[in-house]
Design a protein around this motif. Structure first.
Motif, PDB file in Angstrom:
ATOM      1  N   GLU A 135       0.672  -1.203  -0.264  1.00 43.39           N
ATOM      2  CA  GLU A 135       0.209  -0.131   0.089  1.00 43.39           C
ATOM      3  C   GLU A 135       0.796   1.345  -0.195  1.00 43.39           C
ATOM      4  O   GLU A 135       0.205   2.186  -0.509  1.00 43.39           O
ATOM      5  CB  GLU A 135      -1.498  -0.479   1.290  1.00 43.39           C
ATOM      6  N   ALA A 136       2.208   1.307   0.526  1.00 38.66           N
ATOM      7  CA  ALA A 136       3.137   2.351   0.758  1.00 38.66           C
ATOM      8  C   ALA A 136       2.980   2.781  -0.806  1.00 38.66           C
ATOM      9  O   ALA A 136       3.463   3.690  -0.581  1.00 38.66           O
ATOM     10  CB  ALA A 136       4.569   2.046   1.701  1.00 38.66           C
ATOM     11  N   VAL A 137       3.584   2.019  -0.964  1.00 37.48           N
ATOM     12  CA  VAL A 137       4.784   1.989  -2.435  1.00 37.48           C
ATOM     13  C   VAL A 137       3.041   2.524  -3.247  1.00 37.48           C
ATOM     14  O   VAL A 137       2.949   3.549  -4.296  1.00 37.48           O
ATOM     15  CB  VAL A 137       4.866   0.656  -3.436  1.00 37.48           C
ATOM     16  N   GLU A 227      11.821   9.744  -0.632  1.00 42.74           N
ATOM     17  CA  GLU A 227      11.284  10.612   0.923  1.00 42.74           C
ATOM     18  C   GLU A 227       9.661  10.458   0.958  1.00 42.74           C
ATOM     19  O   GLU A 227       9.017  10.007   2.131  1.00 42.74           O
ATOM     20  CB  GLU A 227      11.029  12.395   0.393  1.00 42.74           C
ATOM     21  N   ASN A 228       8.884  10.175   0.156  1.00 41.99           N
ATOM     22  CA  ASN A 228       7.211   9.960  -0.043  1.00 41.99           C
ATOM     23  C   ASN A 228       7.179   8.389   0.482  1.00 41.99           C
ATOM     24  O   ASN A 228       6.484   8.135   1.357  1.00 41.99           O
ATOM     25  CB  ASN A 228       7.056  10.177  -1.757  1.00 41.99           C
ATOM     26  N   HIS A 232       4.874   7.342   3.303  1.00 39.93           N
ATOM     27  CA  HIS A 232       3.763   6.652   4.025  1.00 39.93           C
ATOM     28  C   HIS A 232       3.801   5.176   4.784  1.00 39.93           C
ATOM     29  O   HIS A 232       2.981   5.497   5.202  1.00 39.93           O
ATOM     30  CB  HIS A 232       3.292   6.375   2.024  1.00 39.93           C
ATOM     31  N   ILE A 233       4.884   4.957   4.421  1.00 41.04           N
ATOM     32  CA  ILE A 233       5.611   3.796   5.204  1.00 41.04           C
ATOM     33  C   ILE A 233       5.383   4.336   6.809  1.00 41.04           C
ATOM     34  O   ILE A 233       4.239   3.516   7.205  1.00 41.04           O
ATOM     35  CB  ILE A 233       6.390   3.838   4.760  1.00 41.04           C
TER      36      ILE A 233
END
Length: 243
Positions: A135-137, A227-228, A232-233
């Motif tokens: 989901e983070a990706v 960084e993004n 999210h992680i």
């Protein structure tokens, strides 16, 4: 008590074997500490509020690797399509390792992320762990206007997983012992995709591999993407990042 603090480390361009050994050291230290904590807790009388509280550490490591092929425990050696001479010609190396999954490639232009987490600090569900990494990706790609998702039955992140144009942009393979994780994900930003032609990626011989550069038609700022992804992680896991 749970430790939500996560020590952030950026190893830069790092030899795969050296990074593997560093991971193993951190992983083994955490597993050993968990054992020691449990042994101490067994000796503490119930209700003793003065007992020393010891927390296990968590790490989130980012790096890139020189050209390397790695084979997971469930993989098949024949999924590497190069012999020793071919590896030398490609300036690449090969390692069978102790993560899950099949064969994959790491190289410059790819974000490699190794979370070494004690999941007792977050949640003890390895499937949920993988889904949150995916989901983070997915959310990171959405930051750039790209719509990605999952391919049923496989880990990782894909584009158009529901049709014949399915292509993978992020591979995952993890190891977990006593709820401590290692290994992680490889996210294609600007890699040389020709290196994937030398393997059957993740054991799937009829699906393509892609990158953000290929999907967007331009080179991408890999530091910005990292960084993004880190953001999210941290949000999805409820982490407190420390350096």
């Amino acid at each position: 008590m749970k430790n939500k603090k996560v020590i952030l480390q950026n190893w830069g361009l790092t030899d795969y074997k050296a990074a593997w050994e560093q991971q193993e050291a951190l992983f083994s230290q955490t597993v050993k500490l968990k054992t020691e904590i449990r042994n101490r807790q067994a000796l503490v009388p119930a209700g003793d509020e003065q007992a020393e509280v010891i927390l296990t550490p968590n790490y989130l490591i980012f790096c890139e690797h020189p050209h390397v092929y790695t084979l997971g425990k469930s993989g098949k050696a024949e999924h590497l399509l190069l012999d020793e001479a071919g590896l030398k010609e490609k300036n690449a190396v090969y390692y069978p390792i102790n993560r899950g999954g099949d064969i994959t490639y790491h190289g410059p232009g790819q974000i490699v992320c190794y979370p070494i987490l004690d999941l007792d600090n977050f949640f003890t569900d390895i499937h949920l762990y993988l889904r949150k990494l995916e989901e983070a990706v997915i959310l990171t790609l959405a930051d750039y206007g790209l719509t990605a998702g999952r391919y049923p039955g496989y880990t990782g992140v894909w584009f158009d997983a529901d049709n014949e144009n399915a292509r993978k942009i992020c591979a995952m393979g993890v190891r977990c012992s006593r709820w401590v994780t290692m290994h992680g994900l490889a996210f294609n930003i600007n890699p040389d995709l020709d290196y994937f032609k030398n393997i059957v990626p993740c054991g799937i011989d009829d699906k393509a591999v892609t990158s953000m550069q290929k999907e967007l038609g331009r080179e991408i700022n890999i530091i910005e993407v990292q960084e993004n992804l880190k953001h999210h992680i941290s949000v999805l896991f409820g982490m407190e990042m420390v350096e």
